[in-house]
Design a protein around this motif. Structure first.
Motif, PDB file in Angstrom:
ATOM      1  N   SER A 139       0.844  -1.192   0.000  1.00  0.00           N
ATOM      2  CA  SER A 139       0.000   0.000   0.000  1.00  0.00           C
ATOM      3  C   SER A 139       0.878   1.241   0.000  1.00  0.00           C
ATOM      4  O   SER A 139       2.109   1.155   0.090  1.00  0.00           O
ATOM      5  N   HIS A 309      -9.085  -8.846   5.057  1.00  0.00           N
ATOM      6  CA  HIS A 309      -9.480  -7.437   5.130  1.00  0.00           C
ATOM      7  C   HIS A 309     -10.803  -7.234   5.858  1.00  0.00           C
ATOM      8  O   HIS A 309     -11.769  -7.955   5.629  1.00  0.00           O
ATOM      9  N   PHE A 376     -11.394  -6.301  -1.138  1.00  0.00           N
ATOM     10  CA  PHE A 376     -10.923  -4.912  -1.206  1.00  0.00           C
ATOM     11  C   PHE A 376     -12.040  -3.897  -0.932  1.00  0.00           C
ATOM     12  O   PHE A 376     -12.450  -3.138  -1.813  1.00  0.00           O
ATOM     13  N   SER A 378     -14.001  -0.508   0.700  1.00  0.00           N
ATOM     14  CA  SER A 378     -13.679   0.912   0.876  1.00  0.00           C
ATOM     15  C   SER A 378     -14.916   1.626   1.411  1.00  0.00           C
ATOM     16  O   SER A 378     -16.043   1.228   1.093  1.00  0.00           O
ATOM     17  N   GLU A 431      -9.324  -2.878  -6.060  1.00  0.00           N
ATOM     18  CA  GLU A 431      -9.814  -2.060  -4.945  1.00  0.00           C
ATOM     19  C   GLU A 431     -10.452  -0.758  -5.426  1.00  0.00           C
ATOM     20  O   GLU A 431      -9.796   0.032  -6.104  1.00  0.00           O
ATOM     21  N   HIS A 489      -3.254  -2.114  -2.832  1.00  0.00           N
ATOM     22  CA  HIS A 489      -3.991  -1.049  -2.142  1.00  0.00           C
ATOM     23  C   HIS A 489      -3.449   0.333  -2.485  1.00  0.00           C
ATOM     24  O   HIS A 489      -2.317   0.471  -2.941  1.00  0.00           O
TER      25      HIS A 489
END
Ligand SMILES: [Fe+2]
Length: 499
Positions: A139, A309, A376, A378, A431, A489
């Motif tokens: 990331s 995650h 992934f 968000s 993602e 990421h």
């Protein structure tokens, strides 16, 4: 543009939505580094979308023709997409870790990788070599005036956000010591009540220490200074990739795995291949208070499973509620197997679950939110650690089964409404990142940004989706001049960085 077939029809599709050959081509190395203004654009970039999307992921899947064993062993490559006044600029640079620099100079693999990449010469050439290559590939985040490339097993690498030049390991102004780790999943508390309502970056590291594991929690203020750091020893081996925060707690899922180092030590396998899932043991949920007073770990248990995650967590009465992508087990990476030949149908998909942790009586209840294969997640950055309504996530095209991510899904946790935008059959996703519109009042007033791979043209696109209507065609689709290997990421900052 490919729009096959519409999401509402997906449950009737019986044949695969992808070919393995198409999926594989997204795992070719990108060896060139670019700087250019993106000119091939469908639609219009919203002029009020200003800022920089940074992404990280394995850019090299081979070293001078020698394939690496698993994408997680690939050298970290930063992609930067800058949005400014209706235009967009692209740059990419490799993180110049010593391993990257040395291997590029030598033109061959010099290091073992955690996920099974071996030095040439068989097990004998790898025997007793316990040094893994540091790769900074997971990331990237802009925080405290620094751009940091993250990989969970080492210190972060600092980069110049303007030029993307590697500045070297960053020790957070003394907050980290040499050899410390700093995970790739920091969480930003948007208004920390421990800090007068200022934002705060919370992160952790995991270090095995014999029969136990040390979890260190770091909290950084807006200048990047470590203002809270506490260490906790927990029994057993822990493979913890992500965590969640609330205003008062950090929560970790210690999934049931064991570690037998022998194949690694004897040169037969990578360290990551020595981790075995233990289906008959429970997942331990570790709740660590963020406040100084009474900082004692509370441990709850739930059934086995594996989580890479989490989406988010929040406190409600005597409960902590956590949304997570759960797998029935940890897929193993066999030493002789080629990841490009993976049989998606043989692996159980990640599904979205909600956990209710009762911190009074210690019980854990769980409920399935979404059975479609997904990964992934968000959310709106202001809702980290708070009750929230909308989440965005990479998803499979088909509603059932396991498959590569070929769609993006928005889930309304209040009404249960789901929207899907699919890029099957020849598009592949990853993602999504939600970016709020400035001065927005609705939680989903903003954009979802994502990099997708288009196998038909062997190139990647940056898509700007309307978060309110995720299932509609993108507001803009920016065609890059090349592909970007599937990434991991990234993060968005409203600061505009362009070389
Ligand atoms: Fe991750």
């Amino acid at each position: 543009m490919q729009t096959f077939p519409q999401p509402e029809n997906t449950s009737t599709i019986t044949e695969k939505s992808y070919t393995r050959e198409d999926w594989q081509t997204g795992y070719q190395s990108l060896k060139q580094e670019f700087d250019y203004w993106i000119e091939d654009i469908e639609g219009e970039i919203p002029p009020e979308l200003n800022g920089t999307l940074f992404r990280n992921g394995p850019g090299l899947l081979d070293i001078n023709g020698q394939n690496i064993h698993h994408p997680f062993d690939g050298d970290g490559m930063i992609s930067r997409v800058t949005f400014t006044n209706g235009r967009a600029h692209f740059s990419n640079r490799y993180v110049r870790t010593p391993g990257y620099v040395e291997e590029q100079k030598a033109g061959k693999v010099l290091y073992r990788g955690v996920f099974g990449t071996q030095k040439p010469g068989g097990w004998l050439a790898n025997l007793f070599d316990l040094k893994n290559k540091e790769i900074a590939n997971t990331s990237v985040i802009y925080w405290g005036g620094k751009l940091l490339a993250l990989w969970e097993a080492s210190e972060p690498y600092g980069l110049d956000p303007q030029t993307l030049d590697t500045l070297g390991k960053d020790y957070l102004d003394g907050g980290l010591a040499a050899g410390d780790a700093f995970s790739a999943h920091p969480r930003c508390d948007p208004s920390s009540h421990l800090d007068g309502g200022e934002p705060c970056l919370v992160n952790f590291s995991i270090k095995p220490t014999g029969l136990s594991t040390t979890i260190t929690v770091f909290e950084l203020d807006t200048t990047g200074k470590v203002i809270r750091k506490h260490l906790h020893s927990v029994p057993g081996f822990a493979f913890i990739h992500d965590f969640v925060i609330t205003p008062n707690y950090c929560i970790f899922f210690q999934n049931p795995v064991s570690f037998n180092p022998l194949p690694f030590v004897t040169g037969m396998a990578g360290a990551g291949q020595c981790v075995k899932f233990q289906p008959n043991k429970p997942t331990r949920i570790l709740i660590i208070p963020r406040k100084h007073k009474n900082r004692k770990i509370k441990t709850l248990e739930t059934q086995s499973g594996f989580v890479f995650h989490h989406v988010n967590a929040f406190e409600q009465g005597n409960e902590i509620i956590i949304d997570s992508v759960c797998y029935e087990s940890l897929p193993e990476i066999e030493p002789g197997a080629d990841f490009r030949q993976v049989d998606f149908d043989a692996i159980a998909p990640g599904k979205l679950w909600r956990f209710h942790l009762n911190i009074e009586d210690g019980t854990v209840k769980k409920k399935l939110i979404e059975s479609r294969c997904c990964e992934f997640p968000s959310i709106h950055p202001q809702n980290v650690g708070r009750d929230y309504r909308y989440l965005y996530i990479g998803a499979a095209h088909a509603a059932t089964g396991n498959a590569p991510l070929q769609a993006f899904q928005k889930i309304d946790l209040e009404t249960g409404e789901k929207q899907v935008w699919s890029i099957a059959p020849r598009g592949f996703g990853g993602e999504p990142i939600f970016v709020p519109r400035s001065n927005a009042t609705a939680e989903d007033d903003g954009w979802v940004l994502a990099v997708i791979y288009d196998a038909e043209h062997h190139r990647s696109d940056v898509v700007i989706l309307d978060a309110k209507d995720l299932h509609r065609q993108p507001i803009a689709r920016l065609h890059l001049k090349h592909h970007i290997p599937y990434g991991l990421h990234g993060n968005f900052t409203d600061k505009v960085f362009v070389s």
